[in-house]
Scaffold this motif. Structure first.
Motif, PDB file in Angstrom:
ATOM      1  N   UNK A  25      62.068   5.977 -56.484  1.00  0.00           N
ATOM      2  CA  UNK A  25      63.299   6.393 -57.172  1.00  0.00           C
ATOM      3  C   UNK A  25      63.076   7.709 -57.901  1.00  0.00           C
ATOM      4  N   UNK A  26      64.167   8.400 -58.125  1.00  0.00           N
ATOM      5  CA  UNK A  26      64.174   9.594 -58.975  1.00  0.00           C
ATOM      6  C   UNK A  26      65.415   9.501 -59.856  1.00  0.00           C
ATOM      7  N   UNK A  27      65.223   9.772 -61.137  1.00  0.00           N
ATOM      8  CA  UNK A  27      66.402   9.858 -62.004  1.00  0.00           C
ATOM      9  C   UNK A  27      66.626   8.688 -62.927  1.00  0.00           C
ATOM     10  N   UNK A  53      53.008  12.832 -54.194  1.00  0.00           N
ATOM     11  CA  UNK A  53      54.047  12.546 -55.178  1.00  0.00           C
ATOM     12  C   UNK A  53      54.896  13.809 -55.342  1.00  0.00           C
ATOM     13  N   UNK A  54      56.225  13.651 -55.253  1.00  0.00           N
ATOM     14  CA  UNK A  54      57.118  14.824 -55.306  1.00  0.00           C
ATOM     15  C   UNK A  54      56.924  15.634 -56.579  1.00  0.00           C
ATOM     16  N   UNK A 132      51.403   3.721 -59.079  1.00  0.00           N
ATOM     17  CA  UNK A 132      51.059   5.081 -58.618  1.00  0.00           C
ATOM     18  C   UNK A 132      51.154   5.194 -57.096  1.00  0.00           C
ATOM     19  N   UNK A 133      52.071   4.434 -56.523  1.00  0.00           N
ATOM     20  CA  UNK A 133      52.233   4.429 -55.073  1.00  0.00           C
ATOM     21  C   UNK A 133      52.605   5.777 -54.502  1.00  0.00           C
ATOM     22  N   UNK A 134      53.316   6.591 -55.306  1.00  0.00           N
ATOM     23  CA  UNK A 134      53.717   7.907 -54.792  1.00  0.00           C
ATOM     24  C   UNK A 134      52.517   8.821 -54.569  1.00  0.00           C
ATOM     25  N   UNK A 143      59.177   9.023 -49.480  1.00  0.00           N
ATOM     26  CA  UNK A 143      60.411   8.562 -50.129  1.00  0.00           C
ATOM     27  C   UNK A 143      60.652   9.325 -51.432  1.00  0.00           C
ATOM     28  N   UNK A 144      59.586   9.597 -52.175  1.00  0.00           N
ATOM     29  CA  UNK A 144      59.744  10.319 -53.447  1.00  0.00           C
ATOM     30  C   UNK A 144      60.260  11.739 -53.211  1.00  0.00           C
ATOM     31  N   UNK A 145      59.818  12.356 -52.121  1.00  0.00           N
ATOM     32  CA  UNK A 145      60.264  13.720 -51.796  1.00  0.00           C
ATOM     33  C   UNK A 145      61.742  13.714 -51.397  1.00  0.00           C
ATOM     34  N   UNK A 146      62.126  12.765 -50.547  1.00  0.00           N
ATOM     35  CA  UNK A 146      63.531  12.660 -50.128  1.00  0.00           C
ATOM     36  C   UNK A 146      64.428  12.446 -51.348  1.00  0.00           C
ATOM     37  N   UNK A 147      64.070  11.484 -52.195  1.00  0.00           N
ATOM     38  CA  UNK A 147      64.899  11.161 -53.369  1.00  0.00           C
ATOM     39  C   UNK A 147      64.985  12.350 -54.325  1.00  0.00           C
TER      40      UNK A 147
END
Length: 205
Positions: A25-27, A53-54, A132-134, A143-147
């Protein structure tokens, strides 16, 4: 003296799964806009170099990886919860719902979902929370980059509508500039009314 950095333990993928989705997730922290999640199933035969990680990547690197992930992944999807839903549910529950939506949107149903963090939303498949999966899991990094790219673009679009708030710079996070803008211009419909600084500005505290 050189500061020693603690190495993160390598992630050991559980065996016996064909389609593994990474979810991030982001945000969660911003005062404005949706909480955005992404789910990605990578293709082991079509690797992507440079995933991380993004937050550790430059904007330029994220923007370069964004179309590559979408092109090379077996499946990817974005989920979200609106400010209204965040206010109704609370940010943690809204994040869980947004993750469920991202996974439900995948064109391939995964048989394992790896979730960044320390808890998983209720899901119809096996799931595992990865702290710390990212940083440790390629699918979660993707997924972190896309989000992150999707949410940043939405903040830039909001900035075009409300340039006085500076959303393109602070992305809606609670910065000094954001507080000053709220004080000067009030709040907009996209602000999260349940978040303390916004509540205060609306005189609801």
């Amino acid at each position: 003296m050189i500061k020693q950095t603690k190495e993160l333990p390598a992630f050991e993928y559980p065996q016996g799964y064909l389609y593994i989705a990474g979810v991030d997730e982001v945000g969660r922290g911003p005062l404005v806009g949706d909480v955005v999640t992404a789910a990605v199933i990578l293709d082991p035969n079509n690797p992507i170099v440079g995933l991380n990680d993004s937050k550790k990547l430059s904007e330029k690197k994220r923007l370069a990886l964004f179309p590559e992930i979408k092109h090379k992944a077996l499946a990817w999807s974005v989920g979200r919860c609106s400010p209204e839903e965040i206010d109704q549910l609370n940010i943690l529950q809204a994040t869980m719902v947004a993750m469920q939506r991202a996974i439900a949107g995948l064109k391939i149903q995964p048989d394992l979902a790896l979730i960044d963090g320390n808890r998983c939303p209720p899901l119809p498949m096996d799931s595992l929370a990865v702290v710390k999966g990212d940083l440790r899991v390629a699918q979660i990094s993707a997924a972190s980059i896309i989000a992150k790219v999707v949410r940043d673009q939405e903040m830039e679009a909001l900035d075009a509508l409300y340039p006085q708030f500076g959303f393109a710079k602070h992305k809606g996070y609670p910065t000094k500039a954001h507080f000053e803008a709220i004080e000067q211009h009030g709040v907009i419909a996209q602000h999260r009314k349940s978040f303390k600084p916004v509540k205060r500005a609306l005189g609801l505290e």
